[in-house]
Design a protein around this motif. Sequence first.
Motif: not given
Length: 398
Positions: A281-287, A289-292, A304-307
């Motif tokens: 759940s935590s990684l999903l929030v960070v990932g 957010s980074t993708i957007m 790439f990093f967000g993915s």
Amino acid sequence: MSNSTDTPAPNRSSMVFLGLTVLTFLAASAAPTPLYRIYQENMHFSAATLTLIFGVYALSLLTALLTVGSLSDYLGRKPVIFCALILDMLAMGLFLSADSVAWLIAARLLQGFATGMATSALGAAMLDNDRQQGPLINSISPLVGMACGAFGTSVLVEFAPQPLHLAYWVLLGLLAAQAVYVWRLPESVSPQPGVLGSLRPSLHIPSQARAAMWQVLPVNVAVWAMGGFYLALVPSLIRAATGSNSFLVGGAMVAVLTLSGALAIFSMRNQSATRVLTLGSSLLVVGVSTIMLAVHSGNLGLFFFGSLVAGSGFGTGFLGSIRSVVPLALPHERAGLMSAFYILSYLAFCLPVLLVGSLTRIFGLVRTADGFSVVLIVLALGALLSVFLRRAASPCKA
């Protein structure tokens, strides 16, 4: 009620075959992703039509899970897996002949039904072989399969001849070989009466697994909704945000998401389900957010990093969900429970993407993706809160 046959105990080669067969089905499901751009250019359809082509696959898969999802509990694993392989071979033939949207929809409908039929039977067969490693392989194989399908097809499109055909010929050969080999497997379930009754659409969730199923639902919805979005629209989103026309970039992002998910599953395989769900759940929030941030900055490296981060959340969230639920079933309940688990998962996989496809007509792809990302983040935060509340209520089980 007896469900074991007198055949020799399943062995490692059986698990390898079952895992590779799941991988092949999911590779086939992801293979059209890099080709959607070519189909759009050749057939002149919109992003909304693209999500319809994507969505009918998942809806057909759901139909299969609702009707034949527990069939292998009654007929045995091998005949159901064999029929699914034959259907997917026919779907590859339709893709090879596709020259219109109608042909693509027909191919995806047949492919979805075949994959749904196979998913619960293969998953149950893996659990029959090994209740400890079965959930692990069940979690990794689909992600590796999607990566192979998306990136492998991208490579073939970029560098090999016949971009709309070669990937399907390769998959057709693999499916045919597996259809021959499946009869060499030992059968793990003996036939029993009730075949016709099992075809009535229903969710077969054993009473002892129901509480766990609903507890993991928020994170499972979030990870599968993100997976559906990636397979349907991320190549188009990357093109809109960065201007990249490379087929490899879109396929590579799907591969990064799914392979990082598979690696996360393997790395966390010995951790408790609660810890895995918390991390996912935590990684999903960070990932997400980074993708957007990457979309609005047009930065492929950040994408790439967000993915990578979101994919790790995908994998751990999926592993935590499946490990919390599936081992609770008795042998004759496993295919039915796997079917119910995937019904809920694929509803999350397809329905949000169909909605997103409709909203892109009004708001455009980037703004719609922003709203979708907010929903994913809220779901992941809700799942995180649920895990913390359960941990506080049962500290000895954390």
